[in-house]
Scaffold this motif. Structure first.
Motif, mmCIF file in Angstrom:
data_model
loop_
_atom_site.group_PDB
_atom_site.id
_atom_site.type_symbol
_atom_site.label_atom_id
_atom_site.label_comp_id
_atom_site.label_asym_id
_atom_site.label_seq_id
_atom_site.Cartn_x
_atom_site.Cartn_y
_atom_site.Cartn_z
ATOM 1 N N ALA A 27 23.535 -73.704 -117.103
ATOM 2 C CA ALA A 27 24.009 -74.419 -115.825
ATOM 3 C C ALA A 27 25.530 -74.263 -115.713
ATOM 4 C CB ALA A 27 23.524 -75.894 -115.891
ATOM 5 N N PRO A 28 25.653 -73.959 -114.504
ATOM 6 C CA PRO A 28 27.104 -73.665 -113.902
ATOM 7 C C PRO A 28 27.825 -75.155 -113.930
ATOM 8 C CG PRO A 28 25.983 -73.599 -112.157
ATOM 9 C CD PRO A 28 24.817 -73.612 -113.018
ATOM 10 N N ALA A 29 28.884 -74.866 -114.746
ATOM 11 C CA ALA A 29 29.848 -76.039 -114.700
ATOM 12 C C ALA A 29 30.521 -76.649 -113.434
ATOM 13 C CB ALA A 29 31.043 -75.884 -115.813
ATOM 14 N N ARG A 71 30.426 -65.628 -112.102
ATOM 15 C CA ARG A 71 29.784 -65.527 -111.164
ATOM 16 C C ARG A 71 29.191 -67.305 -110.958
ATOM 17 N NH1 ARG A 71 24.682 -65.944 -108.787
ATOM 18 N NH2 ARG A 71 24.189 -64.708 -107.094
ATOM 19 N N SER A 72 28.688 -67.738 -111.857
ATOM 20 C CA SER A 72 28.399 -68.998 -111.885
ATOM 21 C C SER A 72 29.418 -69.947 -111.211
ATOM 22 C CB SER A 72 27.946 -69.591 -113.492
ATOM 23 O OG SER A 72 26.958 -68.764 -113.947
ATOM 24 N N GLU A 73 30.892 -69.858 -111.931
ATOM 25 C CA GLU A 73 31.659 -70.603 -111.368
ATOM 26 C C GLU A 73 32.091 -70.501 -110.107
ATOM 27 O OE1 GLU A 73 36.591 -71.185 -112.350
ATOM 28 O OE2 GLU A 73 35.434 -69.662 -113.458
ATOM 29 N N VAL A 75 29.724 -69.869 -107.870
ATOM 30 C CA VAL A 75 28.461 -70.527 -107.043
ATOM 31 C C VAL A 75 28.596 -71.869 -106.962
ATOM 32 C CG1 VAL A 75 26.038 -70.920 -107.234
ATOM 33 C CG2 VAL A 75 26.883 -68.799 -107.944
ATOM 34 N N ALA A 76 29.341 -72.298 -108.037
ATOM 35 C CA ALA A 76 29.568 -73.939 -108.094
ATOM 36 C C ALA A 76 30.684 -74.231 -107.142
ATOM 37 C CB ALA A 76 30.035 -74.440 -109.688
ATOM 38 N N TYR A 77 31.690 -73.399 -106.931
ATOM 39 C CA TYR A 77 32.562 -73.723 -106.029
ATOM 40 C C TYR A 77 31.977 -73.417 -104.703
ATOM 41 C CZ TYR A 77 36.865 -73.546 -108.901
ATOM 42 O OH TYR A 77 37.978 -73.985 -109.489
ATOM 43 N N ARG A 78 31.293 -72.393 -104.355
ATOM 44 C CA ARG A 78 30.656 -72.456 -103.027
ATOM 45 C C ARG A 78 29.700 -73.653 -102.543
ATOM 46 N NH1 ARG A 78 26.651 -67.270 -102.173
ATOM 47 N NH2 ARG A 78 25.582 -68.483 -103.576
#
Length: 827
Positions: A27-29, A71-73, A75-78
């Motif tokens: 899971a993205p942090a 990419r996970s990071e 996506v969390a920002y987005r």
């Protein structure tokens, strides 16, 4: 070729102590934006981090794992910025409503009152202040989304590079030597590891301590593999055939087959438990080194994959004719199918064992290419033959009298795709594109396995529904299992996407966007809103049907309203209820249709011209239901059509003629044209029976006889009483009519028939003659037709003609008699 990891295999391997083989998605942090979760994002910190990510993406040695982490990071920002785009939404909507209440500003600001101008400026300033964070969030969201798309493009490029990488050719003899050397080295490493563990006192002490557990696990695993599996297969076959009575659980042959089908899952679970027990026993000995442990894991995976394949083969290609078979194949073809599926499972497992034995990813590329090529070719051959069986089923289904369902067309499509891939994969492997060949062969086998499981689940749904509803085998196909099968098929699409290389994060993002809905003008339509709309409309529709049933069964029968009126009230209630349910559903779902008013207005013009006939019939149907000039059960006449009204819908009316045929009449014809309704307000109606008597008959006597016959008719009304009319002096008879009004005009045909019988009997008794038409034919100047007056004819013909003329000159007239016209009846 990597080991096939179908859904069931992954679930089973997850129970193994050596862990699952599938990649886990972390899971993205939560992004660190320099602020708390409640406060607004720190956009300066984001810009600094975005610049760093862009610089890192420029590096050529960036690993795929690091790219996925970035990419996970992102996506969390987005996601955080997407939430920030809706900040201050309630207050902005309130300000917008207040500004609309003030009206549009005048062209000349001096013409506006100072108080209103000041209020307008204050609202505009507050609006600008509230919209500033949203604009910053939108800008940050756009940059984050662009970076995510860039990362996706980079990952796809890396994946394409891997697939198109050219490895050493498997047919090069120099690579064979390297492969043989790798196998020998691997064997030496295994022997060396085993020797080291045996010479270790610590390992041997652990072995002695764990010996009872090891022996128990070995006995359990070997016994289940040798005897238990065969017993379970015989038990399942007996239950599915109905040999073993299970009436204590299910009380029908369908229930027995269903129970046997569910029990067949044990054909995978029980042998897999035995394989797991053997693997745990091997690991518990502590004699396996690193290479030996990897090899034991691969062998365990081989066993599980084989048993899954065997179970799928027994389902797709049953061994008994009494069992349900999803494919239309002969006995020999089903046997061939089971062998092919088992072979595929064995080859896939052997590939994993071979890779683990020579070192896996650390093995030389040439050795992997040489070892993988024959296994790839054998797997492609088995797939090719399996695809041919699928195509044979499709052809057999098309040749049969059965309807070709979507399932059968899908089986044919899967067969053709399998043939194509099984030909392309060995060619690619021979040219050195081993990764591309694996990318085709592996997902194809997994897709076929998942497709077989999907067919099994569809069959389970049908059997459960049939068992619950007690549907007969010869009954029509029900709708509910078809809808559930459609939902299940749609739900399986993400699994197929995962099999063919789509990342789980991409699927998650797709469903996230889907849940957000789509924008049409100022209206956003989301799946949740559509679901609420459907549920509310279904509830309203159900309530409408309940109300209609209550009116038709309880309320209306106790009133004096006739049957046609009751039908009209029930139909009108249904239309009004559906309309109200639709309005309530749209309002409850929060769908604002005001933005579609202009589009709907423009479309209504075109729809009005194109569908004016349908709209006209619809309005006419509403008029019929409201005014009720005709009702169900009425005997009407519309143009050349006469019959009984059976049903009135909003578009057309169904009339059953006296020939027992249904005529569909548009409602416009009933409103705009002339309609004769024989039974609308009462059942009374007049009939006329005409009769003629010979000239010279006493007309008063005839009138008296007809009056007596009319007065004796029990269905004739006394007021007005039956009457006799002397209508005319006909060419052949004196014409009379017996007229009477019946209490039930529907019996007019039988009353006419009975009256005619009585008239014939009374006239015969009274000696009154009913004349028939009679004509005398006279030939004027027959001499001109005499052959003896024609000298151009031979003498023989003149003599014969003279004899014929003599016969014509006799005094006997030549008559042409015709019966009177039969008395018809409109019914």
């Amino acid at each position: 070729m990597r080991c096939v990891q179908t859904l069931l295999t992954i679930l089973l391997l997850a129970l193994l102590p050596f862990g699952a083989t599938a990649q886990t998605v972390e899971a993205p942090a939560a992004p660190s934006l320099g602020s708390t979760e409640i406060g607004p994002p720190d956009y300066s910190a984001w810009n600094t981090r975005a610049n760093a990510i862009e610089a890192e993406l420029e590096q050529s040695d960036l690993t795929v794992e690091r790219i996925e982490s970035l990419r996970s990071e992102l996506v969390a920002y987005r996601t955080r910025f997407q939430e920030a785009r809706n900040v201050n939404a309630p207050r902005i909507d309130s300000l917008r409503a207040q500004m609309e209440a003030l009206g549009a500003p005048p062209e000349d600001p001096s013409n506006e009152a100072p108080e209103i101008a000041e209020r307008r400026a204050a609202l505009a300033a507050e609006m600008a202040t509230l919209q500033a964070p949203r604009a910053a969030a939108q800008e940050a969201f756009s940059r984050a989304d662009a970076l995510v798309r860039r990362v996706d493009a980079l990952l796809r490029a890396r994946q394409a590079d891997v697939l198109l990488a050219v490895e050493p050719y498997p047919w090069n003899p120099s690579n064979w030597i390297l492969a043989a050397t790798s196998v020998i080295d691997a064997s030496s490493i295994l022997v060396q590891e085993f020797s080291n563990t045996v010479n270790s006192q610590l390992r041997m002490r652990q072995l002695r301590e764990n010996l009872p557990v090891i022996i128990g696990l070995l006995v359990f695993g070997v016994f289940i593999l040798l005897r238990g599996r065969a017993w379970i297969e015989r038990l399942v076959l007996a239950m599915r055939n109905g040999v073993i009575g299970t009436r204590a659980l299910v009380n029908s042959p369908k229930g027995q087959r269903l129970f046997g089908l569910v029990l067949s899952f044990s054909q995978v679970i029980v042998p897999s438990l035995a394989v797991m027990a053997l693997y745990i026993a091997a690991e518990t000995t502590t004699l396996l080194g690193e290479r030996g442990g990897a090899l034991a894991e691969a062998i365990a995976r081989l066993g599980i994959v084989y048993f899954v394949a065997r179970w799928i083969g027994l389902w797709l290609f049953p061994s008994s004719d009494n069992l349900y078979s999803p494919l239309l194949l002969s006995d020999g073809q089903r046997t061939q199918g089971r062998v092919l599926v088992n072979l595929l499972g064995l080859l896939v497992g052997l590939y994993g064992v071979a890779l683990a034995a020579i070192g896996g990813d650390r093995a030389p590329a040439a050795a992997v290419s040489v070892i993988a090529f024959p296994l790839t070719v054998l797997t492609a051959i088995a797939l090719f033959r399996l695809g041919q069986l699928f195509i044979r089923h499709a052809k057999a289904n098309a040749a049969s009298e059965q309807d070709t369902a979507f399932k059968d067309r899908a089986i044919g499509l899967v067969g053709r795709a399998t043939l194509l891939i099984s030909v392309a994969a060995p060619v690619l492997a021979a040219l050195g594109y081993r990764n591309a060949a694996e990318a085709l062969i592996g997902p194809t086998i997994e897709s076929v396995a998942l497709f077989a499981v999907l067919l099994l689940l569809l069959r389970l749904i049908e059997d459960i529904y049939d068992l619950a509803t007690k549907r007969r085998d010869d009954a029509p196909e029900p709708l509910v299992p078809a809808l559930l099968g459609f939902v299940l098929t749609i739900a399986s699409l993400p699994l197929f996407a995962l099999i063919w290389g789509v990342r789980g994060t991409e699927i998650t993002e797709f469903f996230g966007l889907l849940l957000q809905g789509f924008q049409i003008g100022e209206t956003r339509i989301a799946p949740s809103a559509l679901l609420v709309l459907l549920v509310v409309f279904a509830i309203g529709y159900y309530i409408t049907r309940l109300l209609q049933g209550a009116l038709g069964a309880t309320v209306l029968p106790k009133t004096r309203i006739d049957k046609g009126g009751q039908k009209a009230i029930i139909s009108g209630t249904g239309y009004v209820g559906i309309f109200v349910a639709a309005l309530v559903a749209v309002s409850t779902a929060g769908i604002d249709l005001s933005g579609l008013a202009i589009v709907a207005g423009a479309l209504s013009v075109g729809i009005g011209f194109g569908l004016q006939t349908i709209v006209s019939n619809f309005i006419s149907g509403l008029i019929l239901l409201i005014e009720r000039p005709i009702a169900e059960g009425d005997w009407i006449e519309v143009g050349p059509t006469m019959g009984t009204v059976r049903s009135i819908s909003v578009r057309s009316t169904t009339i059953e003629t006296f020939d027992r045929t249904d005529v569909i009449v548009p409602n416009t014809d009933l409103i705009a044209g002339s309609v004769t309704n024989w039974t609308r307000y009462n059942m009374t109606g007049r009939i006329i029976v005409p009769v003629g008597v010979a000239y010279g008959t006493d007309t008063r006597r005839v009138e008296r006889i007809l009056q007596e016959i009319g007065d004796a008719q029990p269905l004739a009304l006394l007021d007005p009483a039956p009457s006799v009319v002397f209508t005319d002096f006909g060419a052949d008879a004196l014409m009379f009519e017996l007229r009477m009004v019946l209490s039930d005009v529907n019996l007019g045909l039988s009353v006419r028939t009975e009256i005619r019988h009585q008239i014939a009997e009374r006239f015969a008794q009274e000696g009154i003659e009913i004349p028939f038409a009679q004509r005398d034919i006279w030939l004027r100047n027959p001499e001109v037709l005499r052959p003896d007056h024609r000298p151009d004819l031979p003498e023989k013909q003149r003599e014969d003609g003279a004899e014929k003329v003599a016969m014509l000159r006799r005094d006997e007239p030549i008559t042409d008699d015709h019966d009177g016209a039969a008395d018809g009846d409109g019914r």
